[in-house]
Design a protein around this motif. Sequence first.
Motif, PDB file in Angstrom:
ATOM      1  N   SER A 140       7.956   1.622   4.563  1.00 33.00           N
ATOM      2  CA  SER A 140       8.883   0.291   4.719  1.00 33.00           C
ATOM      3  C   SER A 140      10.141   0.322   3.707  1.00 33.00           C
ATOM      4  O   SER A 140      10.762  -0.586   3.703  1.00 33.00           O
ATOM      5  N   ARG A 141       9.963   1.443   2.838  1.00 35.29           N
ATOM      6  CA  ARG A 141      11.348   1.646   1.961  1.00 35.29           C
ATOM      7  C   ARG A 141      12.535   1.696   2.973  1.00 35.29           C
ATOM      8  O   ARG A 141      13.670   1.147   2.477  1.00 35.29           O
ATOM      9  N   LEU A 142      12.348   2.081   4.381  1.00 34.57           N
ATOM     10  CA  LEU A 142      13.477   2.378   5.101  1.00 34.57           C
ATOM     11  C   LEU A 142      13.958   0.893   5.570  1.00 34.57           C
ATOM     12  O   LEU A 142      14.999   0.474   5.544  1.00 34.57           O
ATOM     13  N   ALA A 143      12.878   0.084   5.956  1.00 39.60           N
ATOM     14  CA  ALA A 143      13.094  -1.448   6.411  1.00 39.60           C
ATOM     15  C   ALA A 143      13.554  -2.120   5.148  1.00 39.60           C
ATOM     16  O   ALA A 143      14.686  -3.045   5.529  1.00 39.60           O
ATOM     17  N   GLU A 144      13.348  -1.850   3.899  1.00 41.50           N
ATOM     18  CA  GLU A 144      13.920  -2.680   2.946  1.00 41.50           C
ATOM     19  C   GLU A 144      15.465  -2.440   2.686  1.00 41.50           C
ATOM     20  O   GLU A 144      15.870  -3.411   2.452  1.00 41.50           O
TER      21      GLU A 144
ATOM     22  N   ARG B 142       0.772  -1.362   0.027  1.00 42.80           N
ATOM     23  CA  ARG B 142       0.014  -0.074   0.029  1.00 42.80           C
ATOM     24  C   ARG B 142       0.731   1.187   0.040  1.00 42.80           C
ATOM     25  O   ARG B 142       0.321   2.408   0.202  1.00 42.80           O
ATOM     26  N   MET B 143       2.206   1.126  -0.143  1.00 42.59           N
ATOM     27  CA  MET B 143       3.025   2.203   0.017  1.00 42.59           C
ATOM     28  C   MET B 143       2.672   3.384  -1.235  1.00 42.59           C
ATOM     29  O   MET B 143       2.521   2.705  -2.318  1.00 42.59           O
ATOM     30  N   LEU B 144       3.045   4.724  -0.990  1.00 40.04           N
ATOM     31  CA  LEU B 144       2.666   5.666  -2.145  1.00 40.04           C
ATOM     32  C   LEU B 144       3.696   5.283  -3.312  1.00 40.04           C
ATOM     33  O   LEU B 144       4.932   5.168  -2.953  1.00 40.04           O
ATOM     34  N   GLY B 145       3.333   5.126  -4.318  1.00 36.98           N
ATOM     35  CA  GLY B 145       4.176   4.896  -5.583  1.00 36.98           C
ATOM     36  C   GLY B 145       4.280   6.216  -6.354  1.00 36.98           C
ATOM     37  O   GLY B 145       3.925   7.376  -6.097  1.00 36.98           O
TER      38      GLY B 145
END
Length: 244
Positions: free
Chosen positions: A190-194, A127-130
Amino acid sequence: MSDVQTPLQATLKVAAMGDLHVREDNAESYRDLFGEISREADVLVLAGDLTDLGKPKEAELLAQDLKACSIPVVGVLGNHDYECGAQEEVSQILRDAGMKLLDGQSVEIDGVGFVGVKGFAGGFGRRMLGYFGEPAMKQFVNETMNETLRLENAMRQVRAKRSMVILHYAPVTDTIESEPLEIYPFLGSSRLAETIDRFKVNAIVHGHAHRGRFEGRTPGGQPVYNVAKHIEKPTGKPYAILEI
Ligand SMILES: [Fe+2]
Ligand SMILES: [Fe+2]
């Protein structure tokens, strides 16, 4: 063969706390707490929102309180520290007070590499913003991407075997549970976690979500802690103690 034994690697006791929100009226002094933390831990980590409105006067009050801290202090700014557009001045005041303020860099203290970046919002998982639509939306996503790239660069600098990542925004949803679902996309990305999961770290701390849960994990299984001062912690104190 030598009979000299390699000493066991001692752990570093890290006190971690976020969201101090120091105000101009100095309603809450941290002097006593910093004194207590200096007796309890080896390093103090501050996870952003150090000031309430990003005013230099607020940073000066925090700098005064930091004099009570006799251990190294390392941390990042939060979104509130940007509110007045005086983040450079706020940063300088805190650096002059001896704080190691990280903004896409790393620093090694007693064998532990500390990596720090504020991070940004953008949402989680599928669901993250694309990167789609209006320029303003793309700019928003660009901000998240820039922060993750700066995080990656900082992580590559770490030479120590043990490391800790300091963020303001949340990298996972585990630790923001009990915040309203509607604001999840503004609490982290969640880009930070990736990015973090491409490396091996001992702990990740963040703040920003004043409601939430102390402990969570990245998709790769690495421990995440919400250390906002409002979060209930095993210590029963506003700060967490993590052995790194
Ligand atoms: Fe906050
Ligand atoms: Fe915040």
